[in-house]
Design an enzyme around this catalytic site. Structure first.
Site: not given
Ligand SMILES: Cc1ncc(C[n+]2csc(CCOP(=O)(O)OP(=O)(O)O)c2C)c(N)n1
Ligand SMILES: Cc1ncc(C[n+]2csc(CCOP(=O)(O)OP(=O)(O)O)c2C)c(N)n1
Ligand SMILES: [Mg+2]
Ligand SMILES: [Mg+2]
Lengths: 324, 389, 389, 324
Positions: D59, D128
């Site tokens: 972000e 959220h």
């Molecule tokens: C700081 C933050 N930004 C955005 C989100 C929303 N979000 C939740 S999971 C995710 C993707 C995560 O991807 P990854 O790190 O590859 O983990 P995966 O879900 O594939 O296990 C996002 C953008 C969040 N939880 N925290």
């Protein structure tokens, strides 16, 4: 023994480290240099690099690793070099430090102190003179306090470190070396989360904390020469607020002015004013007035004394309240 | 590191010559074209492609930049500036980088890039306002493509990356037109390399292949903290983790810094994406005029680096090879003296802001709320008039 | 990349096989000990040092973990959970990593580490509370050395590093005592690798040589964004920029993941500092039960990865080599059925929190202010009593 | 044409992109996926990857690069996926986005919109469902608004993008698909920074914004059945506040209640209450009462409806005010 605020804090930190081996210091330049304000002066020399930790230049990293240390049973005391540099750590503070005790249903307390030299008046460049207290006090899970004098500095920092809750500890940097006060190390201090009437009066309640306490006392003195009796309260604790002494006072005086360096809009003054009004509605002879920094960014230092609330602006509000 | 071998010999090499770097020469990876003794040397990949006139120009730039610095330091001592961030020792890094830029390239400085400002054509007097406390940046970034000084460490590296992404969208990258193709330089320090923002800037720049050169002046210190606190391998290698080239250049060698930065900028303008340049140098002065470095570093180190002075080596080079005569050196001294006078006089004449000015520019579009606050304050100020207040 | 050569051939190699990784096998750097076809292969550096019993154990762990996942997914479909983060396809990565840990090692998960939780002895029922909305983590991190799920991406990697720094201060690293020497694993995803916090965690861990293994499950997706958005080189190489080893292991190969993670943990416990392990795997399901991956990826990709299923290959291996009989497989199925029933029944029985409970644990030391707010609310609630509200 | 809030925002964004080629969208999953709430649905398909930019998961990086784009003359519209994930960008927002116009003396404006789906009630996990508006409204240099209905969504997002100042644009996510309203694309919208009386009344002024507007209207209806005439105001703009309609109303009704989902302590309600009291002191028959989220972290979703201020709690405050 007569000490400055800087000295009081330094002695308090040292005492806390002596009393409890789990107490650690972390931050930028806190080690050899003793911090840019020398508040941790001498601590690394005496307690070693494992307990007084110079960190990489990354505030989120400092606070985030402090969280992990706290989980492991340590009591980290973090120094943020200047108020304006706390924001890279804001996420770790409001989403992690503030919430882990709640999230874990009390299983993982967060006994972390985040020390922030704050406020203006030192002729510095941008980001070195700000007052971010409201941004923390709005967040449940954090406790927020500000000392205003050397003796409180000595006791309050130890109480904050002893607290099992995270404490945002705001140090009015302009006062670090401003005045000396007599410290009695055997005294019994007031509780950390207690506000305090520091001058009694009958006509109006003037509420302040941190750097504005001194100005407020001067304002009360000046008003006294004009026959006005001002009661002055040092809030000391911003979250939780200790409204008891404030409400008692306003019920007697019927009038209140609150002052801080932070922007007026959504500053601590708005909350204190709202609470006073809710709870002393029929006692109030005038609305609670607020005197603070303008709702503009902290200005270049050549005009900072005009930007900061000063004796005249506080007295002006006192006059307006009394004339209401 | 007994278990190192488990991970294969190729991984062991990432554990470079750490914990030594301050006394270290910069290692074999250091690109150098002019030795501390003033001898021209060649490098297999980077060559200096300008003429003697250019070298004299660099010399002049460095002398004048140093003069800005000593003059401002003196102004601070006399109470005319609140604080000053000295660049002493970093002149070559800044002039080399600054002169490698084209007009259309944009620089995002931290707060110590007085030499880059000079190259981009910013009147050095304008740099003083921030340190005097009359403004927060007295120049228009768009006049000279030189951004405002940024105090929050690392923040500008993301701005630089975003700006570079804007250049891509403007079709100002990889067209082959030297007047059009543009790039950005983001300046930051060794300490800054630890900030999340800087590492995110690397990620965005790599992800979008943005035309940005990350120019890190590793002056070995972040206030009191030595480089070892921020990295245990040579800093230029950070780029390897993000998938773009990293280079270490002798930041006290203006020719090498120019050559390496120019190559990186060419690459960026050409659409090849980001490069990390570590200018290996030393902060000869205090962090700022309020700092006391004797608390944390040995004068020994400083003495060691004095031998590598960036200006002295060019002077020796010019003299020894008869590339500049006494008139030239006298002329530069004369210019420096004039610049000093300009700063001394100009600084005191910088107008203080008025209290009401602080309400301007909070917003591009003033709000009624703030206008009311301003007007109330104006009335308040007026109430003192005639009171001799 | 015409200008690449300017920076020397050694720099060109950092531009790895990007923009292809999803279909890619993981490249020659991928450590594998069991092929998708169930064949044992050897690796020059990493070997699997456990017996057949252990392989059967891993198989059982993976089947039961998958059962937790399918059961919870079903519970979500039936409205018993608000949302569920599926791990389908990532069982080997999690069991390999989880089983490599010793009791005294501490794991910091994101929100998808159900398999690691299983290995650390957390009752899977406790995992459901967060997704059902009855709590924000139903287990005590200190009971099993398994931290709470962390929703803010990347935040826990710093906690892990700090915790590891605490272990150092406790003298629990590098003593040679296998019961005492400890390490931390930080789990995170490929997307998380872009967060400033994660990169700062690398910096702190390297700077203090903290005993932490950064275990990244590269499942190729961060919700709808492919890995190419986060990095243009193989992710394990990120570590090179920070001065510690990075390794890529076949995350669908439980034997290899175990072996590589164990080596990294040994190294950490031994005082050799951090390691980055990239478990190369694939998110076979949706991001969570509210996601619709058909909007952004091809079923083709998913089909491709089905052939690499982490459980199937162990099953083939065990069967082909006669290492497990029908009774064994039936027994595991039976256990899975029981586990499913435990979750189904337990989930519905999880007690809802009461409104007043929300005032507890905001602070370790309750404030008068908050107690007053709680009491006021209690009075308010009481005022409805008898109203049939 | 009847549209939802989600549709109104999507149409407004599309219109802004059509009208000005400098308008860009940036954020996590805003491209192919159209955002987790589908607010940017279809935009990447029609405007391309250069104008609808899927970003790395960071972000601070998103907002920081948006700053650079704005410096280059673009008008970035940033999506923060959920309220609780804005904090990693807090530093860039309060120290850079908010201050660059001031720092540069107006030479470098920051026409950035930061869209944040905010508020609770969707049964989600931690982070959220939060309401971070006060943390932005306290910062000079930022403008902060919240839409509450589909038609405002359509117009306000376009106005925010057209603004040369940075706008924190708060979208009540619970309302995205809750109701439909008739959109007249040829109408002339109210200005962005204007609050609006949305129901007239004489006994009490009920002030709300974003997700609490709907609840407030229901409360007014319910109160009407008991013979109480409640005036309802949708603030719409939180910084600057448009106090004119509020003060007019309170001068007539003598009573005010303000409600929001954010924590009461130092929430918008404290500022609005303080200002009303300062400016309508003699008109007030009762203190301004505040109804908000408790001063506790947002709870697990199974009790979120109890945590969130609802019809009953709003009516309770209305009753208390009227009984004062
Ligand atoms: C700081 C933050 N930004 C955005 C989100 C929303 N979000 C939740 S999971 C995710 C993707 C995560 O991807 P990854 O790190 O590859 O983990 P995966 O879900 O594939 O296990 C996002 C953008 C969040 N939880 N925290
Ligand atoms: C976010 C932030 N944290 C802390 C500071 C205080 N500070 C100012 S300069 C500095 C050290 C910077 O070191 P480096 O990046 O190496 O740059 P140098 O000063 O050596 O040029 C620090 C800690 C700051 N300005 N911003
Ligand atoms: Mg430095
Ligand atoms: Mg992923």
């Amino acid at each position: 023994m007569k000490i400055t605020l800087a000295k009081g804090l330094n002695m308090g930190l040292r005492k806390a480290m002596e009393d409890n081996p789990k107490v650690l210091m972390m931050g930028e330049d806190v080690g050899k240099l003793g911090g840019v304000f020398r508040i941790t002066d001498g601590l690394q020399k005496d307690f070693g690099e494992d307990r007084v930790i110079d960190s990489p230049l990354a505030e989120s990293g400092i606070v985030g690793t402090a969280v992990g240390m706290a989980m492991r049973g340590y009591r980290p005391v973090v120094e943020i070099q200047f108020d304006g540099f706390v924001y890279p750590a804001y996420d770790q503070i409001v989403c992690q430090v503030a919430k882990i005790n709640y999230r874990s249903q009390g299983r993982v307390p967060m006994p972390i102190v985040i020390r922030i030299p704050y406020g203006g008046g030192i002729g510095a460049v941008e980001h070195h003179s700000e007052s971010p207290e409201a941004q923390f006090a709005h967040t449940p899970g954090l406790k927020v306090v500000s000392c205003s004098n050397p003796v409180d500095g000595y006791w309050m920092i130890q109480q904050a470190i002893a607290s099992d809750d995270p404490v945002i500890f705001l140090e009015p940097k302009r006062q670090y070396h401003a005045d000396k006060a007599e410290l009695d190390e055997d005294a019994t201090p007031d509780p950390l989360h207690a506000s305090r009437v520091i001058r009694q009066g009958t006509d109006l309640t003037l509420i302040a904390y941190g750097p504005m306490v001194k100005t407020s006392l001067k304002a009360a003195e000046a008003a006294a020469t004009e026959g006005r009796s001002i009661e002055v309260i040092d809030l000391r604790t911003l979250s939780p607020l200790d409204m008891g002494p404030v409400l008692d006072s306003v019920r007697r005086t019927g009038r209140a002015v609150i002052t801080h360096e932070a922007h007026v809009n959504l500053g601590m003054g708005s909350e204190v004013a709202a609470r006073i009004t809710e709870q002393c509605f029929y006692s109030l002879e005038a609305p609670v007035l607020r005197v603070g920094g303008f709702d503009t960014p902290y200005p270049p230092s050549r005009v900072e004394e005009e930007w900061l609330p000063d004796l005249d602006r506080v007295l002006d509000a006192v006059d307006r309240s009394l004339a209401f | 590191m007994t278990h190192q071998a488990e991970f294969g010999p190729d991984l062991a090499e990432v554990f470079g010559p750490s914990h030594q770097v301050r006394h270290d020469s910069g290692g074999p990876e250091l690109v150098q074209l002019l030795t501390p003794e003033g001898e021209r040397v060649e490098h297999p990949e980077f060559s200096f492609d300008l003429d003697d006139e250019a070298v004299r120009g660099f010399y002049r730039d460095m002398v004048l930049t140093r003069r800005i610095d000593t003059e401002a330091t003196a102004l601070q001592r006399h109470g005319e500036l609140g604080i000053w961030a000295q660049l002493l020792g970093q002149e070559a890094a800044q002039i080399g980088a600054g002169r490698a830029m084209r007009t259309q390239d944009f620089a995002f400085p931290t707060y110590r890039e007085h030499g880059v400002a000079w190259c981009k054509g910013v009147d050095p007097l304008n740099l003083l306002g921030l340190f005097r406390g009359v403004d927060q940046g007295g120049w228009d970034p768009n006049d000279n493509n030189f951004g405002l000084y940024t105090i929050v460490i690392g923040a500008q590296t993301l701005h630089a990356t975003g700006y570079a992404m804007g250049m891509q969208r403007d079709g100002a990258v990889g067209t082959g037109d030297p007047e059009r193709d543009s790039a950005v330089i983001a300046h930051f320090g060794d300490g800054a390399s630890s900030q999340g923002d800087v590492n995110e800037a690397f990620i965005f720049a790599a992800s979008y292949n943005a035309p940005v050169v990350f120019f890190c002046q590793n002056n070995q210190w972040a206030i009191s903290e030595p480089i070892e606190r921020q990295t245990r391998i040579p800093l230029y290698q950070r780029a390897l983790g993000f998938g773009f080239p990293g280079l270490r250049v002798d930041g006290n060698d203006v020719l090498a810094t120019y050559a390496v930065t120019k190559a990186a900028l060419d690459r960026a303008r050409d659409g090849q994406g980001p490069t990390f340049v570590e200018a290996y140098t030393y902060r000869m002065g205090a962090h700022t005029t309020t700092d006391d470095p004797t608390r944390y570093r040995l004068s020994d180190d400083v003495e060691h680096w004095k031998l590598k002075d960036p200006i002295a080596r060019v002077e020796v080079y010019l003299k020894r090879n008869g590339l500049a005569d006494d008139d030239f050196f006298a002329g530069v001294q004369q210019e420096a003296a004039e610049l000093g006078a300009h700063l001394r006089e100009g600084c005191k004449a910088l107008p203080d802001p008025t209290p009401l000015q602080g309400f301007e520019h909070v917003y591009a579009e003033m709000t009624e709320e703030l206008a009311a606050q301003r007007d109330g304050y104006a009335d308040y100020l007026a109430s003192f008039e005639g009171e001799g207040h």
